[in-house]
Design a protein around this motif. Structure first.
Motif, short mmCIF file in Angstrom:
data_model
loop_
_atom_site.label_atom_id
_atom_site.label_comp_id
_atom_site.label_asym_id
_atom_site.label_seq_id
_atom_site.Cartn_x
_atom_site.Cartn_y
_atom_site.Cartn_z
N LEU A 169 0.92 -1.26 -0.14
CA LEU A 169 0.05 0.04 -0.01
C LEU A 169 0.83 1.22 -0.04
CD1 LEU A 169 -2.90 1.22 0.08
CD2 LEU A 169 -2.64 1.04 2.75
N ALA A 170 1.82 1.25 0.83
CA ALA A 170 2.81 2.40 0.84
C ALA A 170 3.59 2.75 -0.47
CB ALA A 170 3.83 2.21 1.94
N LYS A 171 3.92 1.62 -0.96
CA LYS A 171 4.58 1.67 -2.46
C LYS A 171 3.66 2.29 -3.34
CE LYS A 171 6.71 -1.40 -5.97
NZ LYS A 171 7.01 -2.81 -6.01
N LYS A 172 2.26 1.70 -3.33
CA LYS A 172 1.26 2.14 -4.35
C LYS A 172 0.95 3.60 -3.99
CE LYS A 172 -3.43 1.10 -5.87
NZ LYS A 172 -3.76 2.40 -5.66
N ASN A 173 0.87 3.86 -2.81
CA ASN A 173 0.30 5.42 -2.47
C ASN A 173 1.55 6.27 -3.15
OD1 ASN A 173 -2.11 4.85 -1.40
ND2 ASN A 173 -1.41 4.75 0.72
N GLY A 174 2.70 6.01 -2.88
CA GLY A 174 3.96 6.97 -3.16
C GLY A 174 3.97 6.89 -4.78
N LYS A 175 3.54 5.76 -5.27
CA LYS A 175 3.57 6.05 -6.90
C LYS A 175 2.43 6.79 -7.43
CE LYS A 175 6.19 1.69 -8.14
NZ LYS A 175 6.11 0.55 -8.85
N ASP A 176 1.30 6.82 -6.74
CA ASP A 176 0.27 7.41 -6.97
C ASP A 176 0.44 8.87 -6.83
OD1 ASP A 176 -1.24 5.36 -7.76
OD2 ASP A 176 -2.42 5.27 -5.66
N TRP A 177 1.26 9.36 -5.80
CA TRP A 177 1.60 10.60 -5.44
C TRP A 177 2.47 11.18 -6.50
CZ3 TRP A 177 6.21 13.07 -4.75
CH2 TRP A 177 6.46 14.28 -4.16
N ILE A 178 3.59 10.30 -7.02
CA ILE A 178 4.48 10.84 -8.23
C ILE A 178 3.52 10.92 -9.31
CG2 ILE A 178 6.19 9.91 -9.58
CD1 ILE A 178 7.59 8.93 -6.73
N TYR B 108 13.17 11.79 -11.12
CA TYR B 108 13.82 13.15 -11.23
C TYR B 108 12.75 13.98 -11.86
CZ TYR B 108 14.42 10.45 -15.43
OH TYR B 108 14.11 9.63 -16.69
N ILE B 109 12.82 15.16 -11.91
CA ILE B 109 12.22 16.10 -12.93
C ILE B 109 12.70 16.50 -14.05
CG2 ILE B 109 10.76 18.20 -13.04
CD1 ILE B 109 10.37 17.76 -10.00
N GLU B 110 12.67 16.04 -15.09
CA GLU B 110 13.36 16.48 -16.36
C GLU B 110 12.54 17.68 -17.19
OE1 GLU B 110 15.20 13.24 -18.78
OE2 GLU B 110 14.11 14.20 -20.35
N ILE B 111 13.63 18.59 -17.36
CA ILE B 111 13.16 19.89 -17.95
C ILE B 111 14.19 20.16 -19.40
CG2 ILE B 111 12.93 22.35 -17.81
CD1 ILE B 111 12.17 22.00 -15.11
N SER B 112 13.55 20.54 -20.58
CA SER B 112 14.49 20.40 -21.66
C SER B 112 15.32 21.85 -21.48
CB SER B 112 13.88 20.49 -22.88
OG SER B 112 12.82 21.56 -22.95
N LYS B 113 16.62 22.02 -22.25
CA LYS B 113 17.18 23.20 -22.18
C LYS B 113 16.31 24.45 -22.75
CE LYS B 113 21.70 21.16 -22.00
NZ LYS B 113 23.26 21.21 -22.94
N GLN C 264 12.88 18.57 -2.40
CA GLN C 264 13.30 17.70 -1.05
C GLN C 264 12.16 17.03 -0.76
OE1 GLN C 264 15.99 18.12 0.66
NE2 GLN C 264 15.09 16.55 2.03
N GLU C 265 10.80 17.26 -1.19
CA GLU C 265 9.70 16.54 -1.04
C GLU C 265 9.73 15.22 -1.93
OE1 GLU C 265 4.77 17.30 -0.95
OE2 GLU C 265 6.12 18.47 -2.59
N LEU C 266 10.23 15.34 -3.02
CA LEU C 266 10.29 14.07 -4.13
C LEU C 266 11.49 13.21 -3.51
CD1 LEU C 266 9.77 12.78 -6.67
CD2 LEU C 266 11.37 14.03 -7.85
N LYS C 267 12.60 13.56 -2.94
CA LYS C 267 13.63 12.92 -2.33
C LYS C 267 13.02 12.03 -1.34
CE LYS C 267 18.37 13.00 -0.60
NZ LYS C 267 19.46 14.09 -0.35
N GLU C 268 12.25 12.51 -0.50
CA GLU C 268 11.66 11.95 0.62
C GLU C 268 10.78 10.81 0.32
OE1 GLU C 268 10.04 14.98 3.03
OE2 GLU C 268 11.88 15.87 3.72
N MET C 269 9.75 11.17 -0.50
CA MET C 269 9.18 10.17 -0.98
C MET C 269 9.63 9.14 -1.70
SD MET C 269 5.94 9.20 -1.07
CE MET C 269 5.10 10.68 -0.56
N GLU C 270 10.82 9.38 -2.66
CA GLU C 270 11.67 8.34 -3.11
C GLU C 270 12.19 7.38 -2.27
OE1 GLU C 270 14.87 8.71 -6.38
OE2 GLU C 270 15.81 8.89 -4.49
N GLU C 271 12.56 8.01 -1.02
CA GLU C 271 13.26 6.96 0.06
C GLU C 271 11.93 6.16 0.59
OE1 GLU C 271 14.86 9.60 2.86
OE2 GLU C 271 16.69 10.19 1.77
#
Length: 912
Positions: free
Chosen positions: A436-445, A472-477, A503-510
């Motif tokens: 469930l934690a894994k699923k919720n995290g993926k839903d958040w992302i 990661y968040i990817e943005i073109s040049k 920072q929020e993405l990093k915490e959720m990734e962990e």
């Protein structure tokens, strides 16, 4: 120069596995070096390269990808090689210096379990053979580690018995006692293509009881020393190669060779029991006709029933009665076969569980199979035959195992067991929480991407993931200018884009990755726990799989008997084989419908003991004889038989001597092989055996061959310890006179019709001997040129005219009996003595006496020989003159001229 540390490690490991090709793990490849590399490159068609090893010359090297290694290993093992798998056995992250490596498994032809390279319908046996130090007795142990079957037997030392057991089991690998008689080892390698490994006597005899008790958890003190030796050596070898104790090998099934019909190697080939004689494939064999089984387990069991027919009358009758009951209830038989359809190979799944190679898919297959068993048991509930009733009482429904697997293993589980998604929801609370934690995290992302696009206004912004850098968040040049200042932390620069995190993405990734890693580890631990629970019930599972396999065999034989109009045979104790309108089950299947001609057979140990069968080639003598043997064998394996009715007395052995073969590599001509086979038959047959002999003596001169054939018949009929049921096909019409002279001999022939100088084979066996051989007519049917056929007829007519006094004229023999000369055929006597049967003194003396019994008149023989020589010498001299006249010496080089002259002189000397 000194070896590199890695190569030193390689040589230390290779030293202990000199007879193996070492697959040395380096990163994502298995590498091979030096001789191993050269062998593997040649056998696997790999590119041979080199590697610096610290020596003056580079080490030859080749390699295969780790993920594709099974196919390469399988190909090497199929070619008879052993492969030692050398892996890293410590974590490279904590290793000091070079990573520790060791061999984790040795794969050999007899221990390979990969489904891609072992036949699902055939056992993969490995055998050990022990001979005691006084050569008085031997023992054989044999196992299939993929099914857990382990058999052992012993008996007095006879080479032929060893060969019979080898031919029955057809092992892929044989462990032999080192120092055995060299001729015995040579003969074993001749009769078998198995990989042979020799071990010393200490290997067979040291710590035997301790090893056997550890493996089988039972008291082995009552076993003989020979059984202990062969069995312990086999267990040692399995432990050495597999590096673990296999729990599915948990009992030794002791058997007595005399409990089964003996069929030697030659007879197995001639009768084409499990493979055709010519193509060596299943099609065209008895197994091909009989095997319509629904499961792999049933197919292997049926093969074993064919390979070792029973001689216990009650056990045979049990199978007959079970088939009869299902024969009378076709609806029940069809339902049972339908229920068996979806049962997987339980035996080999248990082998995977035992070797720790099972995956979730295998356990799901096991669950599906077990789910079918209660229905099968219920269908057997009202059966009255003894065998079907036993199956009903003894089959275990295994409901507890089925419930465990049903509640624990996810229906869509993959092949890998260390990457999660194999445990079913609801089985374990912690798994559910992490999932469930894994699923919720993926839903958040998944919502993060839309959120960031709205904040930044960058429509091409995307959120991604890879194993190296995480989320990661990817943005073109092109959109750099639109990035809000201070919102993102730079993570990675690409050629056309930039990757960031928050920072929020990093915490959720962990949280996500932590949950994912924990989940994978937990699911694997639970899977191992489930596997171990199932493994503890392996005895119950093995017994149930055995019963399922036998039910499959019985229902299969019922189906085949209905499909092919087979009948239930009767059994008697009077030494009688009485077959009415018997048929060859394979031949009748491959010829057009209705064209097979059935035949009767009556043979016993008294007045119809030896049937002399005459008739032309191609008329069906061999088919007729084979069908008698096959009907007898089918009866004793427990099957219905192809006949209108059949009454069989139990046969302890079947021997055949059919067809021409040679062993040129072993220095044996076709005739020598024929004589060796006849000698083996006469030495080992008993009064309860069935013998088929076809054209004995045809590989030598007429008088030699006739004398040997005559002597063999006398030996079989007059030896009070033999007098066994025999079918004797021959072209020597002289032998037909033995009816009335030797008790038990009866003449039969294959009926033919001659219409307009063309013969028609009627394929019917009738009483009485054939009046001629029709050899020229058969040659005509075979397509020999017309000129050859016409010339042959002229020569035959001339020979018959000149040779009306030959020994085939029985009337003349009777009239001139008093004047016959005993010593007129000394040359033939010597040939028989020196060439034909030098191994068997009794038979040799009988052959000599038979030549004397012929008592050919010396004067008549001299006249006949002179007439023959005049006729054939004239032709030969004319041919020699023609060859000389047509030779152009000027076109020959010196060597060709010398060879030509040598051959002409040789021919000329033969005409003097």
């Amino acid at each position: 120069m000194a070896l590199t540390p890695m190569m030193r490690q390689y040589f230390e490991i290779k030293e202990n596995y000199k007879d193996c090709i070492v697959f040395f793990r380096l990163g994502d490849f298995y590498e091979m070096f030096f001789e191993d590399a050269e062998t593997a490159a040649r056998e696997l068609e790999l590119v041979l390269t080199g590697r610096d090893c610290g020596l003056e010359n580079r080490a030859p090297m080749c390699g295969v990808p780790f993920h594709a290694s099974n196919s390469y290993i399988g190909r090497l093992v199929a070619k008879g090689y052993k492969v030692a798998i050398c892996e890293q056995v410590e974590d490279p992250k904590i290793a000091k210096g070079i990573v520790k490596r060791d061999v984790v498994k040795v794969v050999t032809p007899g221990t390979y379990m990969d489904a891609s390279f072992i036949e699902e319908n055939k056992n993969n046996y490995i055998m050990s053979i022990f001979v005691d130090d006084e050569n008085r007795g031997f023992s054989i142990s044999v196992t299939d580690i993929s099914t857990g079957e382990f058999l052992a037997t012993e008996t007095s030392f006879e080479e032929s018995l060893i060969f019979d057991e080898i031919s029955k089991f057809n092992p892929k690998e044989i462990i032999l006692l080192e120092g055995l008689n060299g001729e015995l080892i040579k003969n074993i390698k001749t009769v078998s293509v198995a990989l042979v490994t020799e071990k010393d006597r200490e290997y067979f005899e040291k710590n035997n009881e301790k090893i056997l008790i550890s493996q089988f958890k039972e008291d082995v003190c009552t076993f003989s020393n020979n059984i202990k030796s062969s069995s312990a050596a086999l267990v040692k070898y399995i432990l050495e190669t597999q590096k673990i104790s296999l729990s599915n090998i948990n009992n030794i099934d002791l058997y007595n060779i005399k409990d089964f019909m003996t069929i030697d190697l030659s007879s197995r080939r001639n009768l084409e029991l499990t493979e055709s004689l010519r193509e060596k494939v299943k099609k065209g064999s008895l197994l091909w006709i009989l095997d319509k089984t629904q499961t792999s387990m049933g197919s292997r069991t049926l093969r074993r029933w064919i390979e070792e027919p029973l001689i216990n009358k009650e056990k045979i009758k049990e199978r007959h009665d079970a088939i009869e009951e299902l024969h009378e209830d076709i609806f029940l038989n069809d339902n049972l076969r339908e229920a068996l359809k979806d049962i997987y190979d339980i035996e080999r799944i248990l082998g995977k569980i035992s070797s720790k190679n099972v995956n979730a898919k295998d356990l799901l297959a096991l669950k599906t199979s077990i789910y079918k068993i209660p229905n099968i048991k219920n269908m057997l509930k009202n059966c009255s035959s003894n065998l079907l009733n036993k199956y009903y009482e003894n089959i275990d429904e295994l409901k507890d195992i089925c419930e465990l697997l049903n509640s624990s293993i996810a229906e869509d589980a993959g092949l890998t067991i260390k990457e999660g998604d194999i445990i079913k929801d609801g089985y374990n609370n912690l798994v559910d929480e992490l999932r469930l934690a894994k699923k919720n995290g993926k839903d958040w992302i998944s919502t993060l991407e839309n959120k960031e696009r709205e904040v930044t206004g960058i429509k091409s912004l995307k959120v991604g993931y890879n194993k190296v850098f995480g989320y990661y968040i990817e943005i073109s040049k092109a959109n750099y200018s639109s990035i809000p200042e201070g919102r993102y932390i730079r993570k990675q620069t690409l050629s056309n884009a930039e990757r960031f995190i928050t920072q929020e993405l990093k915490e959720m990734e962990e949280k996500i990755l932590g949950a994912s890693d924990k989940l994978s580890i937990l699911e694997y631990e639970l899977f191992v726990e489930i596997r171990d629970i199932v493994e503890k019930e392996i005895n119950r599972l093995k017994e149930t799989s055995r019963i399922v396999a036998e039910i499959d065999c019985i229902t299969n034989l019922t189906y085949v008997s209905l499909e092919n109009n087979f009948v239930k045979p009767s059994l008697n104790n009077d030494g009688i084989i009485d077959i009415q309108n018997g048929r060859h089950p394979v031949v009748e299947k491959v010829i057009p419908n209705g064209e097979f001609i059935p035949n009767n057979t009556l043979v016993n140990n008294k007045e119809d003991q030896l049937l002399i069968i005459t008739g032309p080639n191609m008329a069906g003598k061999s088919t007729y004889m084979r069908q008698v043997a096959i009907i007898t064998l089918m009866c004793q394996m427990g099957s219905f038989v192809p006949a209108d009715s059949c009454n069989i007395s139990i046969v302890d052995k079947i021997f055949t001597r059919i067809g021409a073969s040679d062993d040129l590599a072993g220095g044996k001509s076709t005739f020598m092989v024929e004589m060796w086979e006849v000698s083996n038959i006469l030495k080992n047959a008993t009064s309860n055996s069935l013998i088929l002999l076809d054209e004995v003596g045809r590989g030598t001169s007429t008088y030699d061959g006739l004398s040997i054939a005559w002597a063999v018949i006398e030996y079989i009929c007059k030896n009070k310890n033999l007098k066994c049921k025999t079918l004797f096909a021959t072209h020597y019409h002289e032998l037909t006179k033995l009816e009335g002279q030797i008790e038990g001999v009866k003449n039969y022939s294959v009926d033919v019709k001659e219409v307009d100088n063309t013969i028609i084979f009627l394929r019917k066996i009738v009483r009485g001997g054939a009046d001629q051989s029709y050899g020229i007519e058969v040659a005509k049917l075979a397509g020999l040129p017309k000129g050859v056929i016409n010339r042959a007829k002229e020569l035959l007519k001339d020979l018959e005219k000149n040779n009306h006094h030959t020994i085939s004229n029985s009337t003349l023999i009777k009239e001139e009996k008093k004047d016959f000369c005993i010593n007129c055929n000394k040359k033939e006597v010597e040939i028989v003595k020196e060439q034909a049967l030098k191994e068997d003194t009794v038979l040799k003396e009988a052959a000599v006496e038979t030549i004397k019994e012929l008592k050919v008149n010396k004067k008549i023989v001299e006249v006949i020989n002179n007439e023959k020589q005049l006729d054939f010498n004239s032709i030969a001299k004319e041919n020699l003159i023609n060859e000389l006249a047509n030779s152009n010496i000027l076109e020959l080089n010196p060597m060709e001229a010398m060879n030509k002259l040598y051959n002409l002189v040789k021919i000329a000397k033969g005409l003097i």
